[in-house]
Each structure stands twice: as structure tokens, then as C-alpha cells.
Design a protein around this motif. Structure first.
Motif, mmCIF file in Angstrom:
data_model
loop_
_atom_site.group_PDB
_atom_site.id
_atom_site.type_symbol
_atom_site.label_atom_id
_atom_site.label_comp_id
_atom_site.label_asym_id
_atom_site.label_seq_id
_atom_site.Cartn_x
_atom_site.Cartn_y
_atom_site.Cartn_z
ATOM 1 N N ALA A 1 -5.656 -1.368 1.066
ATOM 2 C CA ALA A 1 -4.583 -0.403 1.327
ATOM 3 C C ALA A 1 -3.281 -0.853 0.689
ATOM 4 O O ALA A 1 -2.554 -0.043 0.104
ATOM 5 C CB ALA A 1 -4.398 -0.225 2.832
ATOM 6 N N VAL A 2 -2.990 -2.142 0.775
ATOM 7 C CA VAL A 2 -1.754 -2.658 0.190
ATOM 8 C C VAL A 2 -1.820 -2.567 -1.333
ATOM 9 O O VAL A 2 -0.860 -2.174 -1.990
ATOM 10 C CB VAL A 2 -1.511 -4.111 0.646
ATOM 11 C CG1 VAL A 2 -0.418 -4.771 -0.170
ATOM 12 C CG2 VAL A 2 -1.141 -4.134 2.115
ATOM 13 N N GLY A 3 -2.962 -2.901 -1.891
ATOM 14 C CA GLY A 3 -3.093 -2.921 -3.343
ATOM 15 C C GLY A 3 -3.183 -1.568 -3.997
ATOM 16 O O GLY A 3 -2.749 -1.390 -5.136
ATOM 17 N N LEU A 4 -3.753 -0.596 -3.318
ATOM 18 C CA LEU A 4 -3.950 0.717 -3.930
ATOM 19 C C LEU A 4 -3.049 1.814 -3.370
ATOM 20 O O LEU A 4 -2.825 2.820 -4.027
ATOM 21 C CB LEU A 4 -5.407 1.156 -3.766
ATOM 22 C CG LEU A 4 -6.428 0.384 -4.573
ATOM 23 C CD1 LEU A 4 -7.829 0.891 -4.271
ATOM 24 C CD2 LEU A 4 -6.150 0.488 -6.049
ATOM 25 N N GLY A 5 -2.542 1.635 -2.179
ATOM 26 C CA GLY A 5 -1.759 2.694 -1.548
ATOM 27 C C GLY A 5 -0.490 3.043 -2.288
ATOM 28 O O GLY A 5 -0.188 4.210 -2.536
ATOM 29 N N LEU A 6 0.271 2.037 -2.668
ATOM 30 C CA LEU A 6 1.537 2.277 -3.352
ATOM 31 C C LEU A 6 1.330 2.893 -4.736
ATOM 32 O O LEU A 6 1.967 3.897 -5.049
ATOM 33 C CB LEU A 6 2.356 0.988 -3.429
ATOM 34 C CG LEU A 6 3.730 1.132 -4.045
ATOM 35 C CD1 LEU A 6 4.609 2.016 -3.173
ATOM 36 C CD2 LEU A 6 4.373 -0.215 -4.222
ATOM 37 N N PRO A 7 0.458 2.357 -5.582
ATOM 38 C CA PRO A 7 0.290 2.983 -6.898
ATOM 39 C C PRO A 7 -0.211 4.425 -6.831
ATOM 40 O O PRO A 7 0.242 5.273 -7.603
ATOM 41 C CB PRO A 7 -0.744 2.093 -7.601
ATOM 42 C CG PRO A 7 -0.668 0.798 -6.905
ATOM 43 C CD PRO A 7 -0.288 1.100 -5.496
ATOM 44 N N LEU B 1 9.315 10.482 0.323
ATOM 45 C CA LEU B 1 7.944 10.115 0.688
ATOM 46 C C LEU B 1 7.539 8.803 0.029
ATOM 47 O O LEU B 1 6.882 7.967 0.648
ATOM 48 C CB LEU B 1 6.975 11.228 0.288
ATOM 49 C CG LEU B 1 7.083 12.518 1.085
ATOM 50 C CD1 LEU B 1 6.169 13.581 0.496
ATOM 51 C CD2 LEU B 1 6.756 12.271 2.535
ATOM 52 N N VAL B 2 7.937 8.599 -1.218
ATOM 53 C CA VAL B 2 7.621 7.352 -1.909
ATOM 54 C C VAL B 2 8.350 6.181 -1.247
ATOM 55 O O VAL B 2 7.801 5.088 -1.114
ATOM 56 C CB VAL B 2 7.976 7.452 -3.409
ATOM 57 C CG1 VAL B 2 7.783 6.126 -4.103
ATOM 58 C CG2 VAL B 2 7.138 8.521 -4.076
ATOM 59 N N ILE B 3 9.577 6.401 -0.799
ATOM 60 C CA ILE B 3 10.313 5.338 -0.119
ATOM 61 C C ILE B 3 9.630 4.973 1.194
ATOM 62 O O ILE B 3 9.528 3.794 1.546
ATOM 63 C CB ILE B 3 11.783 5.757 0.086
ATOM 64 C CG1 ILE B 3 12.486 5.809 -1.273
ATOM 65 C CG2 ILE B 3 12.506 4.795 1.026
ATOM 66 C CD1 ILE B 3 13.852 6.432 -1.251
ATOM 67 N N TYR B 4 9.121 5.961 1.919
ATOM 68 C CA TYR B 4 8.382 5.674 3.156
ATOM 69 C C TYR B 4 7.130 4.856 2.853
ATOM 70 O O TYR B 4 6.785 3.936 3.595
ATOM 71 C CB TYR B 4 8.005 6.953 3.892
ATOM 72 C CG TYR B 4 9.163 7.661 4.520
ATOM 73 C CD1 TYR B 4 10.171 6.974 5.167
ATOM 74 C CD2 TYR B 4 9.252 9.047 4.480
ATOM 75 C CE1 TYR B 4 11.238 7.631 5.752
ATOM 76 C CE2 TYR B 4 10.315 9.715 5.063
ATOM 77 C CZ TYR B 4 11.301 9.002 5.697
ATOM 78 O OH TYR B 4 12.349 9.649 6.261
ATOM 79 N N VAL B 5 6.434 5.191 1.781
ATOM 80 C CA VAL B 5 5.239 4.434 1.406
ATOM 81 C C VAL B 5 5.617 3.015 1.010
ATOM 82 O O VAL B 5 4.914 2.056 1.339
ATOM 83 C CB VAL B 5 4.479 5.147 0.261
ATOM 84 C CG1 VAL B 5 3.384 4.268 -0.308
ATOM 85 C CG2 VAL B 5 3.896 6.457 0.757
ATOM 86 N N LEU B 6 6.745 2.845 0.320
ATOM 87 C CA LEU B 6 7.193 1.514 -0.057
ATOM 88 C C LEU B 6 7.502 0.666 1.181
ATOM 89 O O LEU B 6 7.127 -0.511 1.252
ATOM 90 C CB LEU B 6 8.425 1.604 -0.950
ATOM 91 C CG LEU B 6 8.987 0.298 -1.487
ATOM 92 C CD1 LEU B 6 7.985 -0.372 -2.416
ATOM 93 C CD2 LEU B 6 10.297 0.545 -2.203
#
Length: 104
Positions: free
Chosen positions: A10-16, A61-66
Motif C-alpha cells: 500500500a505504501v509503495g503503490l498507493g501514492l504513485p 485528494l493527492v495531499i490527503y493521500v500523501l
């Protein structure tokens, strides 16, 4: 063990994945706004306002994911090479790159 693997995934693929999705969405919003402005130049001001609002919402939304990325990353354990080898079942093997072939 399964939990740590899924957490690392999740950490490795979620953000990209989320960044790529947001980039595609922002591109579509931009194209739609430009098309709308070319069709109706008198509405350019209102379209630009909606464009900025839409871009801000997508970027939020991207900031929340970050933020979620950093929170999940802090939950991953710090493992040494020996611990990783033990988890992989290679007790005596060292975690090094294979040696480069030498010229004859």
C-alpha cells in the motif's frame, strides 16, 4: 507477516497510483475548460473559476493521500539485511548484488 507485506504494498503503490490518477483528471479538466472557453469566449471568466476550483479539489485528494502515505510509512518496521534474509528463508545468504562478470 501478511499485514506487513500488504502495508508495504500500500505504501509503495498507493501514492504513485493516486498521483497518476490525479494527473489524468487534471488533464481532462484542463482540456474541458479550454474547449468550453473556445466555444463560448464570453463565459471564460466563469469557466476559469470553475477550473481553478476543480483543480484545487483534485489536488487536495493527492495531499490527503500523501499524508496517509507518511502515516503508513511510519508503521513499517526498520529491518536490517539479516532480518530480511531470515524472513525470506535465506539464513546464511548476504543481501548483496551479484558480482560483475570479469573479462577473460
Amino acid at each position: 507477516m501478511f499485514y506487513l507485506g500488504m502495508l508495504a504494498l500500500a505504501v509503495g503503490l498507493g501514492l504513485p497510483i493516486s498521483v497518476l490518477s490525479a494527473a489524468m483528471a487534471q488533464g481532462r479538466v484542463g482540456v474541458a475548460a479550454i474547449e468550453g472557453m473556445t466555444r463560448q469566449p464570453e463565459m471564460s471568466g466563469r469557466i476559469q473559476t470553475v477550473l481553478i476550483l476543480a483543480m484545487a479539489l483534485i489536488e487536495s485528494l493527492v495531499i490527503y493521500v500523501l499524508l496517509t502515505f507518511f502515516m503508513l510509512q511510519s508503521r513499517l518496521p526498520n529491518l536490517t539485511g539479516d532480518q530480511l534474509n531470515a524472513m525470506a528463508g535465506r539464513e546464511g545468504a548476504a543481501m548483496t548484488a551479484p558480482a560483475a562478470p570479469t573479462a577473460p
